[in-house]
Structures are given as C-alpha cells and as structure tokens.
Design an enzyme around this catalytic site. Sequence first.
Site, PDB file in Angstrom:
ATOM      1  N   PHE A   1       0.806  -1.236   0.000  1.00 63.26           N
ATOM      2  CA  PHE A   1       0.000   0.000   0.000  1.00 63.26           C
ATOM      3  C   PHE A   1       0.835   1.280   0.000  1.00 63.26           C
ATOM      4  CE2 PHE A   1      -0.697   2.734   3.771  1.00 63.26           C
ATOM      5  CZ  PHE A   1       0.225   2.193   4.632  1.00 63.26           C
TER       6      PHE A   1
ATOM      7  N   THR B   1       3.989  -7.861 -11.309  1.00 64.49           N
ATOM      8  CA  THR B   1       4.495  -8.589 -12.471  1.00 64.49           C
ATOM      9  C   THR B   1       5.728  -9.422 -12.075  1.00 64.49           C
ATOM     10  OG1 THR B   1       5.561  -6.489 -12.998  1.00 64.49           O
ATOM     11  CG2 THR B   1       3.610  -7.068 -14.267  1.00 64.49           C
TER      12      THR B   1
ATOM     13  N   HIS C   1       8.504   2.478 -19.865  1.00 67.44           N
ATOM     14  CA  HIS C   1       8.052   2.673 -18.487  1.00 67.44           C
ATOM     15  C   HIS C   1       8.934   3.670 -17.740  1.00 67.44           C
ATOM     16  CE1 HIS C   1       5.706  -1.020 -19.155  1.00 67.44           C
ATOM     17  NE2 HIS C   1       4.973  -0.632 -18.121  1.00 67.44           N
ATOM     18  N   HIS C   2       8.412   4.107 -16.595  1.00 68.92           N
ATOM     19  CA  HIS C   2       9.168   4.942 -15.650  1.00 68.92           C
ATOM     20  C   HIS C   2      10.456   4.224 -15.239  1.00 68.92           C
ATOM     21  CE1 HIS C   2       7.962   2.303 -12.284  1.00 68.92           C
ATOM     22  NE2 HIS C   2       6.876   2.113 -13.027  1.00 68.92           N
TER      23      HIS C   2
ATOM     24  N   LYS D   1      11.047   1.047 -12.493  1.00 69.14           N
ATOM     25  CA  LYS D   1      10.506  -0.307 -12.692  1.00 69.14           C
ATOM     26  C   LYS D   1      11.595  -1.358 -12.476  1.00 69.14           C
ATOM     27  CE  LYS D   1       7.569  -2.994 -15.803  1.00 69.14           C
ATOM     28  NZ  LYS D   1       6.810  -3.527 -14.660  1.00 69.14           N
TER      29      LYS D   1
HETATM   30  N1  LIG Z   1      -1.119  -5.062 -13.463  1.00 70.18           N
HETATM   31  C1  LIG Z   1      -1.115  -3.748 -13.629  1.00 70.18           C
HETATM   32  O1  LIG Z   1      -2.021  -3.159 -14.235  1.00 70.18           O
HETATM   33  C2  LIG Z   1       0.011  -2.957 -13.069  1.00 70.18           C
HETATM   34  C3  LIG Z   1       1.026  -3.614 -12.453  1.00 70.18           C
HETATM   35  N2  LIG Z   1       2.049  -2.926 -11.900  1.00 70.18           N
HETATM   36  C4  LIG Z   1       3.013  -3.729 -11.170  1.00 70.18           C
HETATM   37  O2  LIG Z   1       2.740  -3.578  -9.788  1.00 70.18           O
HETATM   38  C5  LIG Z   1       3.936  -3.711  -9.038  1.00 70.18           C
HETATM   39  C6  LIG Z   1       4.099  -2.516  -8.123  1.00 70.18           C
HETATM   40  O3  LIG Z   1       4.327  -1.361  -8.885  1.00 70.18           O
HETATM   41  P1  LIG Z   1       4.578   0.063  -8.191  1.00 70.18           P
HETATM   42  O4  LIG Z   1       3.460   0.389  -7.284  1.00 70.18           O
HETATM   43  O5  LIG Z   1       4.918   0.974  -9.298  1.00 70.18           O
HETATM   44  O6  LIG Z   1       5.879  -0.254  -7.316  1.00 70.18           O
HETATM   45  P2  LIG Z   1       6.404   0.488  -5.986  1.00 70.18           P
HETATM   46  O7  LIG Z   1       7.853   0.177  -5.905  1.00 70.18           O
HETATM   47  O8  LIG Z   1       5.984   1.916  -6.017  1.00 70.18           O
HETATM   48  O9  LIG Z   1       5.630  -0.238  -4.796  1.00 70.18           O
HETATM   49  C7  LIG Z   1       5.900  -1.526  -4.322  1.00 70.18           C
HETATM   50  C8  LIG Z   1       5.503  -1.579  -2.857  1.00 70.18           C
HETATM   51  O10 LIG Z   1       5.559  -2.930  -2.409  1.00 70.18           O
HETATM   52  C9  LIG Z   1       6.040  -2.921  -1.072  1.00 70.18           C
HETATM   53  N3  LIG Z   1       6.503  -4.251  -0.687  1.00 70.18           N
HETATM   54  C10 LIG Z   1       7.719  -4.807  -0.845  1.00 70.18           C
HETATM   55  N4  LIG Z   1       7.743  -6.050  -0.302  1.00 70.18           N
HETATM   56  C11 LIG Z   1       6.494  -6.281   0.190  1.00 70.18           C
HETATM   57  C12 LIG Z   1       5.883  -7.373   0.873  1.00 70.18           C
HETATM   58  N5  LIG Z   1       6.558  -8.486   1.161  1.00 70.18           N
HETATM   59  N6  LIG Z   1       4.570  -7.252   1.243  1.00 70.18           N
HETATM   60  C13 LIG Z   1       3.871  -6.140   0.982  1.00 70.18           C
HETATM   61  N7  LIG Z   1       4.415  -5.055   0.353  1.00 70.18           N
HETATM   62  C14 LIG Z   1       5.699  -5.134  -0.052  1.00 70.18           C
HETATM   63  C15 LIG Z   1       7.124  -1.852  -1.099  1.00 70.18           C
HETATM   64  O11 LIG Z   1       7.436  -1.408   0.218  1.00 70.18           O
HETATM   65  C16 LIG Z   1       6.446  -0.774  -1.931  1.00 70.18           C
HETATM   66  O12 LIG Z   1       5.700   0.095  -1.110  1.00 70.18           O
HETATM   67  C17 LIG Z   1       5.058  -3.898 -10.073  1.00 70.18           C
HETATM   68  O13 LIG Z   1       5.340  -5.271 -10.235  1.00 70.18           O
HETATM   69  C18 LIG Z   1       4.450  -3.338 -11.350  1.00 70.18           C
HETATM   70  O14 LIG Z   1       4.990  -3.923 -12.500  1.00 70.18           O
HETATM   71  C19 LIG Z   1       2.108  -1.576 -11.947  1.00 70.18           C
HETATM   72  C20 LIG Z   1       1.142  -0.860 -12.582  1.00 70.18           C
HETATM   73  C21 LIG Z   1      -0.002  -1.497 -13.191  1.00 70.18           C
HETATM   74  O1  LIG Z   2       5.588  -1.196 -13.417  1.00 70.12           O
HETATM   75  C1  LIG Z   2       4.638  -0.587 -13.966  1.00 70.12           C
HETATM   76  O2  LIG Z   2       4.463   0.620 -13.841  1.00 70.12           O
HETATM   77  C2  LIG Z   2       3.690  -1.365 -14.783  1.00 70.12           C
HETATM   78  N1  LIG Z   2       3.779  -2.665 -14.759  1.00 70.12           N
HETATM   79  C3  LIG Z   2       2.946  -3.575 -15.459  1.00 70.12           C
HETATM   80  C4  LIG Z   2       3.764  -4.368 -16.430  1.00 70.12           C
HETATM   81  O3  LIG Z   2       4.892  -4.788 -16.098  1.00 70.12           O
HETATM   82  O4  LIG Z   2       3.287  -4.614 -17.538  1.00 70.12           O
HETATM   83  C5  LIG Z   2       1.710  -2.929 -16.030  1.00 70.12           C
HETATM   84  C6  LIG Z   2       1.920  -1.553 -16.541  1.00 70.12           C
HETATM   85  O5  LIG Z   2       2.640  -1.638 -17.725  1.00 70.12           O
HETATM   86  C7  LIG Z   2       2.623  -0.678 -15.520  1.00 70.12           C
END
Ligand SMILES: NC(=O)C1=CN([C@@H]2O[C@H](COP(=O)(O)OP(=O)(O)OC[C@H]3O[C@@H](n4cnc5c(N)ncnc54)[C@H](O)[C@@H]3O)[C@@H](O)[C@H]2O)C=CC1
Ligand SMILES: O=C(O)C1=N[C@H](C(=O)O)C[C@H](O)C1
Length: 263
Positions: free
Chosen positions: A9, A99, A153-154, A157
């Site tokens: 979160f 992911t 992506h940003h 990632k």
């Molecule tokens: N499926 C989708 O539509 C999307 C997927 N993503 C994916 O979601 C994931 C997160 O992305 P962001 O929020 O950008 O990353 P982020 O780095 O901003 O957030 C990740 C969070 O997970 C926490 N974390 C680490 N270990 C943990 C654990 N054991 N338990 C609970 N929390 C833990 C971290 O402290 C951090 O707050 C990535 O794998 C990204 O690729 C991101 C955007 C869209």
């Molecule tokens: O890390 C991200 O930001 C995102 N991750 C997902 C992915 O790996 O495809 C979804 C989206 O592209 C954003």
Amino acid sequence: MIKIVVAGFKGKMGLTATKMVLDKKEFELVGVLDPFAKEENINQLALFSEENVPVFTTKEALDSQISPDVWIDFTIPKVAYENTKFAIEHGIRPVVGTTGFTDTQVQELIAESSEKQIGGLIAPNFAIGAILMMQFAQKAAHYFPDVEIMELHHDQKLDAPSGTAIKTAEMIAEARGYHQQGNPEEKEIIKGARGADFEGMKIHSVRLPGLVAHQQVQFGSVGEGLTIRHDSYDRASFMTGVALGCEKVMELNQLVYGLENLL
Ligand SMILES: NC(=O)C1=CN([C@@H]2O[C@H](COP(=O)(O)OP(=O)(O)OC[C@H]3O[C@@H](n4cnc5c(N)ncnc54)[C@H](O)[C@@H]3O)[C@@H](O)[C@H]2O)C=CC1
Ligand SMILES: O=C(O)C1=N[C@H](C(=O)O)C[C@H](O)C1
C-alpha cells in the site's frame, strides 16, 4: 460488501488502489500491508486522516487479526508469488497486479487455487485499453506475422520486459506460433541491440523518468505497416480493472491469468 486488503500500500500502485477501495461503496478496506510502513493505522497519513484501517507489516500478523475476502497485490516481483500462494492457502482471493511471475509459477498457483476452489486473478495489466491493445495485436498477428514490441516505463521499474509485453508476446505467439524474423545472418555489434527474443519476435524495454506505462506493437509487411499503441498517463487508468477483478473473483472457483478472461 467485499472485504479487501491491499498489499504494497505504500507504493505507487498500492496507494492508488487503497484510495479506490475506500471510494467504492461496495468495498470495505479491512487492512493494508507493507513491510516498510511505520504507521499502525492509515489515519496517521494526512491523505487518510478520516479513515480507520489497521496497517500490517507482515502477512502472518494480518492473517491473525483480519479476514479479508480479497487480497489486492501491488508489491514487487520477488514476493508476489509467496504472497499469492499465502492468500490462496488462507482462503483469500488474490487480485494480483504485480508482475514478474514465471509461467511455471502461474500454472502452480492456478492448480492450487483450483484444488482449494478459490477464485483469483493475476493480471499483468488492468487498463482496459491495454487489454484491447493486446487483443488487437493478437488478431493482427494472423495477417502480419512480423512484429516487434516496444514497452516504455518509468525508470523505477524493477522488471524487464514488462508483464504486459510478455503477455502480448504470448498472445501473438498463440496466433502465429514460432516465426523467425529478420535476417538469419544478423550480428549484434553491441550485445542486446536487437532486444529480447520471444518465439522469434523482439521485445525492447525503454526506461525513462517522466513515463508511466506505454506500449507499442509494431507490425511490418510488404509495403505496409500497422502500429497499435496504448498509453497509461496516470495510474488511475488501472483502477476500473482492479475494481472489476475484485468483484469477479468472488464468483470464480479458480485463479485466472489475464483480465481479458473476465471482460
Ligand atoms: N497489473 C497492472 O495493471 C500494473 C502492475 N504494476 C506492477 O505492480 C507492481 C508494483 O508497482 P509500483 O506500485 O509501481 O511499485 P512500488 O515500488 O511503487 O511499490 C511496491 C511496494 O511494495 C512494497 N513491498 C515490498 N515487499 C512487500 C511485501 N513483502 N509485502 C507487501 N508489500 C511489499 C514496497 O514497500 C512498496 O511500497 C510492479 O510489479 C508493477 O509492475 C504496476 C502498474 C499497473
Ligand atoms: O511497473 C509498472 O508501472 C507497470 N507494470 C505492469 C507491467 O509490467 O506490464 C503494467 C503496466 O505496464 C505498468
């Protein structure tokens, strides 16, 4: 009312999902999880000062104190498999956006959820436009077998290529099978210049500050080209899909891979 916990979160997506769950009257946020959280309740954050939701730093503490129906996971590739397995084992339906899963891990989780009769969803992308991009690309691949995928992506990632690019490549490969592209005599002068290879198609990953999540699927044929592109300019773009996933998993009795299976 669907009782939901959000894992990760404090992250970019976790925070957006937390707001979405609080805003939807059909959902009740019963807890949030992040090992790096310093707060005991989300009301210690200015953004959520009016709310009363416990913060957990371990999944074991969470499990002993609350009983959610759904586990939203936006964490990091390293822990997502364990988190999803934990949720299934404890009767919580996972809705996972994180992911980095291997194909074997996804298959194992599907089998486990099916055995336990627990619904769930792993969706590499929750944006409706991204799902359409993947479906259009799969359709185009029947007619245009030569294709390259560019995902942008940003720069924070962790995984490359993106989960979306892998899913797109899988869907294209389903349509056209293995296909050798380009010149078989090609030599890379600098290693990696041609990108990653999936069933003969190349995937290129761009990481830059200022970007959110973007992907271009570019087809080439004799005398013509076709480009299908999707852009997420804001993380709010993923929330319709996450909310839909939380509702749909309540009716499923096993985990599915890809939001397109629920639309
Ligand atoms: N499926 C989708 O539509 C999307 C997927 N993503 C994916 O979601 C994931 C997160 O992305 P962001 O929020 O950008 O990353 P982020 O780095 O901003 O957030 C990740 C969070 O997970 C926490 N974390 C680490 N270990 C943990 C654990 N054991 N338990 C609970 N929390 C833990 C971290 O402290 C951090 O707050 C990535 O794998 C990204 O690729 C991101 C955007 C869209
Ligand atoms: O890390 C991200 O930001 C995102 N991750 C997902 C992915 O790996 O495809 C979804 C989206 O592209 C954003």
